[in-house]
Design an enzyme around this catalytic site. Structure first.
Site, PDB file in Angstrom:
ATOM      1  N   CYS A   7      37.436  -4.946  -5.246  1.00 31.52           N
ATOM      2  CA  CYS A   7      37.625  -3.622  -5.841  1.00 31.52           C
ATOM      3  C   CYS A   7      36.442  -2.701  -5.585  1.00 31.52           C
ATOM      4  CB  CYS A   7      37.867  -3.757  -7.338  1.00 31.52           C
ATOM      5  SG  CYS A   7      36.451  -4.444  -8.237  1.00 31.52           S
TER       6      CYS A   7
ATOM      7  N   HIS B 221      34.112 -20.903 -21.434  1.00 28.91           N
ATOM      8  CA  HIS B 221      33.950 -21.444 -20.080  1.00 28.91           C
ATOM      9  C   HIS B 221      32.486 -21.503 -19.642  1.00 28.91           C
ATOM     10  CE1 HIS B 221      38.169 -21.733 -19.349  1.00 28.91           C
ATOM     11  NE2 HIS B 221      38.387 -20.443 -19.365  1.00 28.91           N
TER      12      HIS B 221
ATOM     13  N   HIS C  99      41.514  -5.894 -13.342  1.00 27.28           N
ATOM     14  CA  HIS C  99      40.726  -6.909 -14.042  1.00 27.28           C
ATOM     15  C   HIS C  99      41.432  -7.276 -15.348  1.00 27.28           C
ATOM     16  CE1 HIS C  99      37.431  -6.284 -11.235  1.00 27.28           C
ATOM     17  NE2 HIS C  99      37.561  -4.988 -11.432  1.00 27.28           N
TER      18      HIS C  99
ATOM     19  N   CYS D   7      33.877  -3.424 -15.170  1.00 27.67           N
ATOM     20  CA  CYS D   7      33.534  -3.378 -13.748  1.00 27.67           C
ATOM     21  C   CYS D   7      33.106  -1.968 -13.349  1.00 27.67           C
ATOM     22  CB  CYS D   7      34.717  -3.830 -12.898  1.00 27.67           C
ATOM     23  SG  CYS D   7      34.351  -3.923 -11.124  1.00 27.67           S
TER      24      CYS D   7
ATOM     25  N   CYS E 156      33.788  -0.476 -10.757  1.00 28.63           N
ATOM     26  CA  CYS E 156      34.827   0.257 -10.027  1.00 28.63           C
ATOM     27  C   CYS E 156      35.592   1.188 -10.958  1.00 28.63           C
ATOM     28  CB  CYS E 156      35.781  -0.724  -9.346  1.00 28.63           C
ATOM     29  SG  CYS E 156      36.831  -1.662 -10.493  1.00 28.63           S
TER      30      CYS E 156
END
Length: 819
Positions: A488, A540, A416, A408, A410
């Site tokens: 975030c 997924h 995370h 990420c 951030c």
């Protein structure tokens, strides 16, 4: 407001109390006055004697009459006062009622004003929030436009800069052109070297059948296997390759200096003559170092079988011709050339034989399962087929540090669960325990766009598989990404799947390519099995939807490519991640050549992603080839070793054995291991149990098993589980399960879930009816029952054979009729 309402009615209450008190006082006074007056005495009560005496007295009679009249006047006056008081009370009551109504109306007006004022405040606040949101959106749009303008300006400056001017930061276009240049150069070098050295190693021929990356953003790939283990099983620390720096990050300054030196040498004949011996030696040393292993097998055949000749051949330096020049005239050089030509003829002779053998082996795997080969069998077959050419089977590991850059924006990995520390910790654990040194480390690569489209749509691949520059160039055919701002401060495609504009697409493609590379090496027989330490996960990811930290379904893509390129007949995919692999199920829901078995927490669809019900058994020709062991019942109690062992014993292994796969792929998510909080799993599975489950799967498909990392976010849990699984792949003796686990029966929720799976698949698999009664037994009870059943079957078979023999002895042989 209620206080104001009560205070307005307080004067009315006081006035009513005063009026009631005054009326009571008047009534009491009248009663006292009437009691104070003399009572009228009746005549009969007066004695006769007195009556005679008083009769003459008129004054007393008049006085009595006067008193009676006064009494009547007082009574009449009292009645009048009473009527006056009642009238006054009614008047006061009406007045107070009118005041109450006026105060009530005033109160309602005040309340209406207050409510209206509150509504105005809420409307004003909402308007302010809307303006603030619009301001933020406008600011974000301006920032994007500014960033876009800056990027265009930088691109324009890079396009307009002079050729001799160096650039401090290389643009993506420059990197892509450099990659193309390096790729073409390596291809040309490999083509020239092909006439001097053709490896007879099966890895080389597998590498020749591989595809080359068609996308310029992929790292350049050579046709020769990159990593070669030391010959004759001798370990050399120099052979361990460091973590690579791909061609997508070239050292431009170093290349510019080398280019400048080369141009100076070419422009000046004096410099070229002076430096030519040194440069030739350096270049030949590099070529000979790269060709030494390639020449070793063939030289060993030509020179002989003795140890002395082998020692001489190890010291032999093959030719490294990379440019046109007169042939060397020395006797040693001529001898080397003769040996090289003989080796080349030997390899050409056996090249077609090996390719045909490999194709036949792969095509007949679905019809004839390959038995597990011992080291002696491998040595005999390799000696007969390739004349001392070594076929090395080992466990493969694939890992690349570039996958850590997917994180990420951030910069805070604590918020995370899916972060770079996962694969870094696993790789460090494998190094610390010495397991990595016992495995063969292979290099990963980026998957091509064509490979990704075997499972995902073209729009999905263009969105999440290409860099921003290519999306800009293909803006007409590439739809825009839908991204959201995370709490975030970073960017994501949904609430938990982060996106990094610079590194996410490369990391996702590198994860897919690494899994594909490992799977193909195992399928071709170059490796025995393997474990892919990759991220981001993939099970997924659906055809056009990224979700659950996943962008591309690595295992599904590898299975599709096995079907298309190697024509593998049967593939088993086992998914023991605590979350259901909805993307993998979607990819093979109607495919009877792929058996998908998932063990996951379901809770009647209330656990992410909500799919994976036991009734989902497949569709069309794939009915019965989708098995969902959907555990239900929440965490009361949580599933553990006993429940997973029961599921493997009654569902996974019987159905998989009846399916008889040619290759086993495992979506190895470790979030069912103990240590994960309830939102991320909450189960109590041990890493030791996962090692034993891996060992059970190695009994299928001749031991060709490939594990690919999926979920798992507790660092200690995933490191322990990875260590146990790799130990099982290496054949290391595992720590036995505890006696309590072996004696423990699965809990009632697990038994009901397993029985529901068996009920749904009883019409598709014959083995289900045999194992259904033992779903609620412990492992020891089930093993005891199996041993008793085997003894019974053996005894019945022996009795049947004895009876048949006795019957044969008792019956006389029929005489043949005369001719």
């Amino acid at each position: 407001m209620s206080g104001l309402y009560l205070s307005s009615f307080r004067p009315v209450r006081i006035r009513v109390s005063a009026l009631v008190s005054s009326m009571c006082f008047c009534l009491v006074s009248a009663v006292e006055l009437s009691s104070a007056l003399p009572a009228r005495v009746p005549p009969a009560a007066i004695p006769m004697a007195l009556r005679v005496e008083l009769s003459p007295s008129l004054d007393s009679t008049r006085r009595e009459q006067q008193l009676q009249q006064e009494l009547l006047a007082l009574k009449h006056k009292q009645q009048l006062q009473r009527q006056i008081l009642i009238a006054e009370f009614q008047r006061k009551h009406e007045q107070l009622s009118r005041q109450h109504e006026a105060q009530l109306q005033e109160h309602m007006k005040v309340r209406t004003v207050v409510v209206k004022h509150q509504q105005e405040l809420l409307a004003l606040k909402h308007q302010q929030e809307l303006l603030e949101h619009q301001r933020k959106m406008e600011q974000h749009r301006l920032e994007q436009e500014l960033e876009k303008q800056q990027r265009e300006q930088k691109l324009q400056l890079l396009k307009n800069k002079e050729r001799g001017q160096e650039s401090a930061v290389a643009s993506t276009e420059v990197k892509m052109r450099l990659q193309e240049f390096v790729l073409n150069k390596k291809k040309a070098l490999a083509q020239r070297s092909l006439n001097h050295c053709i490896s007879n190693n099966p890895r080389y021929w597998y590498g020749k059948t591989q595809h080359s990356s068609l996308d310029q953003s992929s790292p350049p790939q050579t046709s020769v296997s990159i990593y070669n283990p030391p010959a004759m099983g001798v370990y050399d620390s120099k052979d361990d390759f460091p973590l690579r720096k791909t061609a997508s990050e070239p050292n431009l300054k170093l290349r510019s200096r080398l280019k400048q030196k080369v141009s100076e040498r070419r422009s000046s004949p004096l410099l070229r003559r002076k430096d030519s011996p040194i440069s030739t030696l350096k270049k030949r040393s590099l070529d000979m170092a790269g060709d030494a292993r390639c020449m070793f097998a063939g030289l060993s055949v030509v020179a002989g079988m003795g140890a002395g000749s082998l020692q001489k051949l190890r010291q032999h330096q093959p030719l490294g011709r990379t440019q046109s020049a007169p042939l060397p005239q020395s006797s040693q050089a001529l001898q080397q050339l003769v040996v090289q030509q003989q080796h080349q003829q030997f390899l050409e002779k056996h090249k077609q034989h090996f390719q045909q053998l490999h194709i036949n082996k792969v095509r007949h795997q679905s019809l004839h399962p390959i038995p597990t080969m011992t080291d002696e069998t491998i040595h005999e077959r390799s000696s007969e087929s390739f004349c001392m050419c070594l076929v090395h089977f080992s466990v493969g590991l694939v890992y690349d540090s570039l996958m850590q850059k997917h994180q990420c924006m951030c910069g805070n990995s604590n918020t995370h669960p899916e972060h770079a520390g996962r694969i870094q910790s696993i790789w460090s654990r494998l190094q610390e325990t010495g397991l990595r040194s016992q495995c063969e480390c292979i290099r990963g690569r980026k998957a091509t766009l064509e490979e990704l489209q075997t499972v995902h749509s073209e729009a999905h691949v263009m969105l999440y598989g290409t860099n921003p520059l290519r999306q800009k160039l293909d803006s007409k055919s590439c739809p825009s990404q839908k991204k959201i701002l995370l709490p975030c401060g970073g960017i994501g495609v949904d609430s938990d799947t982060v996106w990094n504009e610079v590194h996410s697409s490369s990391a996702a493609r590198l994860a897919v390519g690494s899994v594909v590379e490992l799977v193909f090496k195992v399928a071709s027989g170059e490796l025995k099995n393997g474990f892919a330490v990759v991220r981001p996960p993939g099970h997924h990811a659906e055809e056009s939807t990224p979700m659950g930290f996943c962008y591309f379904n690595s295992v599904a893509i590898a299975a599709k490519l096995l079907q298309q390129r190697l024509d593998v007949g049967k593939i088993l995919i086992v998914d023991w991640d605590v979350h259901h692999g909805n993307g993998t199920q979607q990819a093979f829901y109607d495919d009877p050549r792929v058996l998908y078995v998932s063990l996951h927490r379901y809770d009647d669809g209330n656990f992410f992603p909500g799919s994976g019900a036991p009734e989902e058994v497949g569709s069309g020709p794939g009915v019965g080839f989708n098995v969902n062991v959907a555990f239900t019942g929440g965490l009361d109690p949580p599933m553990g070793d006993a429940e997973y062992l029961a599921a493997f014993r009654t569902v996974v292994m019987p159905i998989a054995s009846e399916f008889a796969p040619d290759l086993v792929l495992v979506s190895a998510g470790f979030d069912a291991v103990e240590g994960h909080p309830p939102p991320l799993g909450g189960y109590k599975l041990s890493s030791r149990c996962l090692g034993h489950l891996t060992k059970q799967l190695m009994g299928l498909a001749g031991g060709r098993v490939v594990l690919a990392l999926e979920g798992g976010h507790d660092l200690r849990a995933i490191c322990d589980a990875s260590e146990a699984c790799v130990s099982a792949l290496l054949g290391i003796e595992l720590e036995p399960l505890s006696a309590d686990v072996l004696k423990q029966r699965p809990n009632e929720n697990a038994v009901r879930s397993i029985e529901k799976v068996l009920e749904n698949h009883s019409q598709y698999w014959r083995c289900v009816q045999r194992v259904a009664p033992s779903a609620g037994l412990s492992l020891l009870e089930a093993q005891r029952g199996d041993s008793e059943e085997n003894e019974t079957v053996t005894a019945m078979a022996s009795l049947s054979v004895a009876a048949l023999e006795k019957r044969t002895e008792d019956e006389p042989m029929e005489e043949e009729p005369p001719m």
